[in-house]
Design a protein around this motif. Structure first.
Motif, PDB file in Angstrom:
ATOM      1  N   LEU A  54       2.264   1.803  -3.440  1.00 27.78           N
ATOM      2  CA  LEU A  54       1.255   2.218  -4.409  1.00 27.78           C
ATOM      3  C   LEU A  54       0.598   3.552  -4.069  1.00 27.78           C
ATOM      4  O   LEU A  54      -0.192   4.067  -4.854  1.00 27.78           O
ATOM      5  N   ARG A  67       0.831  -1.213   0.000  1.00 27.15           N
ATOM      6  CA  ARG A  67       0.000   0.000   0.000  1.00 27.15           C
ATOM      7  C   ARG A  67       0.866   1.263   0.000  1.00 27.15           C
ATOM      8  O   ARG A  67       0.550   2.234  -0.681  1.00 27.15           O
ATOM      9  N   SER A 117       8.448   5.973  -4.567  1.00 30.09           N
ATOM     10  CA  SER A 117       8.213   4.538  -4.553  1.00 30.09           C
ATOM     11  C   SER A 117       9.094   3.860  -5.601  1.00 30.09           C
ATOM     12  O   SER A 117       8.971   4.129  -6.793  1.00 30.09           O
ATOM     13  N   THR A 150       5.497  -0.406 -14.838  1.00 28.97           N
ATOM     14  CA  THR A 150       4.398  -0.261 -13.875  1.00 28.97           C
ATOM     15  C   THR A 150       3.056  -0.357 -14.592  1.00 28.97           C
ATOM     16  O   THR A 150       2.154  -1.068 -14.145  1.00 28.97           O
ATOM     17  N   PHE A 157      -4.112  -5.140  -7.961  1.00 25.61           N
ATOM     18  CA  PHE A 157      -3.704  -3.831  -7.458  1.00 25.61           C
ATOM     19  C   PHE A 157      -4.870  -3.067  -6.841  1.00 25.61           C
ATOM     20  O   PHE A 157      -4.691  -2.373  -5.856  1.00 25.61           O
ATOM     21  N   LEU A 212      -0.045   6.376  -6.583  1.00 29.19           N
ATOM     22  CA  LEU A 212      -1.097   6.179  -7.586  1.00 29.19           C
ATOM     23  C   LEU A 212      -2.425   6.759  -7.125  1.00 29.19           C
ATOM     24  O   LEU A 212      -3.309   7.010  -7.932  1.00 29.19           O
ATOM     25  N   LEU A 254       7.400   2.254  -8.618  1.00 31.85           N
ATOM     26  CA  LEU A 254       6.813   3.094  -9.661  1.00 31.85           C
ATOM     27  C   LEU A 254       7.852   3.887 -10.448  1.00 31.85           C
ATOM     28  O   LEU A 254       7.490   4.769 -11.226  1.00 31.85           O
ATOM     29  N   LEU A 258      -0.021  -2.952 -14.008  1.00 34.48           N
ATOM     30  CA  LEU A 258      -1.361  -2.471 -13.677  1.00 34.48           C
ATOM     31  C   LEU A 258      -2.403  -2.934 -14.691  1.00 34.48           C
ATOM     32  O   LEU A 258      -3.505  -3.331 -14.315  1.00 34.48           O
TER      33      LEU A 258
END
Length: 139
Positions: free
Chosen positions: A85, A82, A102, A111, A122, A88, A105, A115
């Motif tokens: 991510l 978490r 991150s 990435t 995700f 995002l 990413l 996704l």
């Protein structure tokens, strides 16, 4: 005897540091698909190309997802995923300019491949009600 052992230890070359890249069964194959990452796979990935110096990007994405799924089995792993991510969702996850801090990413092309291919995983990894905050257009 103790002084000579200390002198020998200080004269030893510095320990070798691993190089970022994709490793298959312990052998460096190519530059990493996530900038700066060491991606090591023992069973989920095979080398490709005539010179055996590449990996199929889809297979690498699937193998990476297998690692993330394994990590997400524990509460600590879910919490770490978490945090990775969080950018995002428009949340800050660190101070790095690329990827919002991150490491997961850092390389948008890889990435996005993860996704797109594994969206339900995700979405399930994000907190309830959490959605993606696209930076540019999007569906």
């Amino acid at each position: 005897p103790g002084a000579s052992a200390a002198a020998a230890a200080s004269a030893a070359p510095p320990a070798a540091r691993p190089v970022a890249g994709v490793y298959v069964r312990g052998i460096w194959v190519r530059k990493p698909l996530i900038e700066g990452a060491i991606m090591a796979f023992w069973s989920k990935l095979n080398v490709s190309s005539r010179d055996r110096n590449d990996v199929d990007a889809e297979e690498c994405a699937d193998a990476t997802l297998a690692v993330l799924r394994d990590a997400a089995r524990s509460e600590a792993g879910k919490a770490a995923l978490r945090r990775l991510l969080a950018p995002l969702q428009g949340k800050k996850a660190g101070s790095s300019a690329s990827g919002g801090g991150s490491w997961l990413l850092r390389t948008p092309r890889f990435t996005n491949r993860l996704l797109e291919a594994h969206r339900p995983f995700f979405l399930g990894a994000l907190p309830a009600g959490g959605g993606f905050a696209p930076r540019r257009g999007g569906r």
